[in-house]
Design an enzyme around this catalytic site. Sequence first.
Site, PDB file in Angstrom:
ATOM      1  N   HIS A  26      60.738  50.114  45.122  1.00  0.00           N
ATOM      2  CA  HIS A  26      59.421  50.579  45.567  1.00  0.00           C
ATOM      3  C   HIS A  26      58.584  49.359  45.968  1.00  0.00           C
ATOM      4  O   HIS A  26      58.197  48.569  45.114  1.00  0.00           O
ATOM      5  CB  HIS A  26      58.783  51.348  44.385  1.00  0.00           C
ATOM      6  CG  HIS A  26      57.402  51.842  44.629  1.00  0.00           C
ATOM      7  ND1 HIS A  26      56.593  52.314  43.607  1.00  0.00           N
ATOM      8  CD2 HIS A  26      56.663  51.980  45.773  1.00  0.00           C
ATOM      9  CE1 HIS A  26      55.430  52.690  44.108  1.00  0.00           C
ATOM     10  NE2 HIS A  26      55.442  52.497  45.411  1.00  0.00           N
ATOM     11  N   ASP A  84      59.825  48.140  40.778  1.00  0.00           N
ATOM     12  CA  ASP A  84      58.514  48.021  41.419  1.00  0.00           C
ATOM     13  C   ASP A  84      58.249  46.600  41.889  1.00  0.00           C
ATOM     14  O   ASP A  84      58.313  45.664  41.101  1.00  0.00           O
ATOM     15  CB  ASP A  84      57.411  48.384  40.414  1.00  0.00           C
ATOM     16  CG  ASP A  84      57.338  49.869  40.160  1.00  0.00           C
ATOM     17  OD1 ASP A  84      57.250  50.632  41.138  1.00  0.00           O
ATOM     18  OD2 ASP A  84      57.366  50.265  38.985  1.00  0.00           O
ATOM     19  N   HIS A 121      64.250  52.446  38.780  1.00  0.00           N
ATOM     20  CA  HIS A 121      63.102  52.223  39.655  1.00  0.00           C
ATOM     21  C   HIS A 121      62.633  50.769  39.506  1.00  0.00           C
ATOM     22  O   HIS A 121      62.347  50.306  38.404  1.00  0.00           O
ATOM     23  CB  HIS A 121      61.993  53.198  39.270  1.00  0.00           C
ATOM     24  CG  HIS A 121      60.840  53.238  40.212  1.00  0.00           C
ATOM     25  ND1 HIS A 121      60.890  53.907  41.417  1.00  0.00           N
ATOM     26  CD2 HIS A 121      59.597  52.688  40.136  1.00  0.00           C
ATOM     27  CE1 HIS A 121      59.716  53.773  42.029  1.00  0.00           C
ATOM     28  NE2 HIS A 121      58.925  53.032  41.273  1.00  0.00           N
ATOM     29  N   MET A 162      55.338  47.709  46.973  1.00  0.00           N
ATOM     30  CA  MET A 162      53.879  47.767  47.059  1.00  0.00           C
ATOM     31  C   MET A 162      53.434  46.426  47.624  1.00  0.00           C
ATOM     32  O   MET A 162      52.905  45.559  46.932  1.00  0.00           O
ATOM     33  CB  MET A 162      53.292  48.027  45.663  1.00  0.00           C
ATOM     34  CG  MET A 162      53.532  49.461  45.191  1.00  0.00           C
ATOM     35  SD  MET A 162      53.323  49.665  43.415  1.00  0.00           S
ATOM     36  CE  MET A 162      54.977  49.276  42.870  1.00  0.00           C
ATOM     37  N   MET A 178      55.425  44.105  43.618  1.00  0.00           N
ATOM     38  CA  MET A 178      53.984  43.989  43.891  1.00  0.00           C
ATOM     39  C   MET A 178      53.664  42.577  44.364  1.00  0.00           C
ATOM     40  O   MET A 178      54.236  41.618  43.851  1.00  0.00           O
ATOM     41  CB  MET A 178      53.206  44.271  42.609  1.00  0.00           C
ATOM     42  CG  MET A 178      53.560  45.601  41.967  1.00  0.00           C
ATOM     43  SD  MET A 178      52.592  45.848  40.484  1.00  0.00           S
ATOM     44  CE  MET A 178      53.303  47.400  39.908  1.00  0.00           C
ATOM     45  N   MET A 212      52.518  58.994  44.675  1.00  0.00           N
ATOM     46  CA  MET A 212      51.969  58.252  43.539  1.00  0.00           C
ATOM     47  C   MET A 212      51.054  59.172  42.734  1.00  0.00           C
ATOM     48  O   MET A 212      50.122  59.767  43.286  1.00  0.00           O
ATOM     49  CB  MET A 212      51.168  57.036  44.020  1.00  0.00           C
ATOM     50  CG  MET A 212      51.993  55.872  44.556  1.00  0.00           C
ATOM     51  SD  MET A 212      53.259  55.204  43.452  1.00  0.00           S
ATOM     52  CE  MET A 212      52.311  54.807  41.981  1.00  0.00           C
ATOM     53  N   SER A 215      61.471  53.053  35.080  1.00  0.00           N
ATOM     54  CA  SER A 215      60.875  51.920  35.801  1.00  0.00           C
ATOM     55  C   SER A 215      60.901  50.685  34.909  1.00  0.00           C
ATOM     56  O   SER A 215      60.306  50.687  33.825  1.00  0.00           O
ATOM     57  CB  SER A 215      59.435  52.262  36.183  1.00  0.00           C
ATOM     58  OG  SER A 215      58.759  51.077  36.554  1.00  0.00           O
ATOM     59  N   ASP A 269      55.703  59.283  40.846  1.00  0.00           N
ATOM     60  CA  ASP A 269      55.653  57.995  40.151  1.00  0.00           C
ATOM     61  C   ASP A 269      54.292  57.748  39.506  1.00  0.00           C
ATOM     62  O   ASP A 269      53.287  57.627  40.208  1.00  0.00           O
ATOM     63  CB  ASP A 269      55.966  56.895  41.188  1.00  0.00           C
ATOM     64  CG  ASP A 269      56.039  55.499  40.596  1.00  0.00           C
ATOM     65  OD1 ASP A 269      55.962  55.349  39.367  1.00  0.00           O
ATOM     66  OD2 ASP A 269      56.182  54.551  41.400  1.00  0.00           O
TER      67      ASP A 269
HETATM   68  C1  DX5 Z   1      52.904  51.734  39.317  1.00  0.00           C
HETATM   69  C2  DX5 Z   1      54.401  51.787  39.481  1.00  0.00           C
HETATM   70  C3  DX5 Z   1      55.132  52.707  38.575  1.00  0.00           C
HETATM   71  C4  DX5 Z   1      55.010  52.391  37.105  1.00  0.00           C
HETATM   72  C5  DX5 Z   1      55.052  53.689  36.363  1.00  0.00           C
HETATM   73  O1  DX5 Z   1      52.360  51.015  40.370  1.00  0.00           O
HETATM   74  O2  DX5 Z   1      54.729  52.165  40.816  1.00  0.00           O
HETATM   75  O3  DX5 Z   1      56.495  52.792  38.937  1.00  0.00           O
HETATM   76  O4  DX5 Z   1      56.027  51.571  36.615  1.00  0.00           O
HETATM   77  O5  DX5 Z   1      54.790  53.419  35.054  1.00  0.00           O
HETATM   78  P1  DX5 Z   1      54.366  54.526  34.010  1.00  0.00           P
HETATM   79  O6  DX5 Z   1      55.497  55.493  33.913  1.00  0.00           O
HETATM   80  O7  DX5 Z   1      54.132  53.741  32.766  1.00  0.00           O
HETATM   81  O8  DX5 Z   1      53.116  55.172  34.541  1.00  0.00           O
HETATM   82 ZN    ZN Z   2      56.872  52.601  41.382  1.00  0.00          ZN
END
Ligand code: DX5
Ligand code: ZN
Length: 224
Positions: A66, A35, A33, A68, A37, A140, A8, A178
């Site tokens: 992903h 993310d 990956h 969010m 947000m 998650m 990620s 994740d």
């Molecule tokens: C959290 C993200 C994850 C995050 C995971 O909201 O969806 O993808 O990057 O990070 P680690 O592996 O550090 O928990």
């Molecule tokens: Zn994620």
Amino acid sequence: MGIKLAPSILAADITKLGDEVRRVEEAGAEWLHLDMMDGHFVPNLSFSPQVVKALRPQSKMFFDVHLMLSEPEKYIDAFAKAGADLITIHLESAEDRDGVLALAEQIHSHKIPAGISIKPKTPVEDLTGLLSAFELVLVMSVEPGFGGQSYIPETTEKIAKLKELINQENPEILIEVDGGITADNIALPVSAGADVLVAGSSVFGAKNPADAIAVLRQNATKGR
Ligand code: DX5
Ligand code: ZN
């Protein structure tokens, strides 16, 4: 299918994102990956379609996006056009079941697979009747919003339960996990049935991400 690792970029050094991505690709990671947000669905902000677009020509990895976001329908088209290979939305971001199915349809209209994600407190049962509309379920294992949190132990049991539901509804669907995945715990989700493992801090926070990927893979294989 063998286990896939999905570093990620949330945990990568953004001042040299291209180099970071190349590094994990050379180390054998299959998926990347990404993310997204919006400061509303989760209390944090991260990347935009521009980042996906900028990285696309730099890498052949499978871009696992992903979302969010509270209103994913507004951005799905932009992420698909930017080069996403798969887009995952959150079950909790849709108003109702028809809303969830409409999001799957919108993603599929771009001829790419669709994923559905559930937060730690959302029970697996809430996915009943929806799994045949998706190609992947993202469980998650931390509250979404931030990297660097610890794997919630109950997730393992949740994946096992999901596996039962999947066997009834859509045995082909992939399970991705994740949050908080490390070399020490990666065998847990894998033993419960996970196919794709996201790892942010444990890859990009390591001194040598290539070595970290090798150990994650080795330990993941022990879970199978
Ligand atoms: C959290 C993200 C994850 C995050 C995971 O909201 O969806 O993808 O990057 O990070 P680690 O592996 O550090 O928990
Ligand atoms: Zn994620």
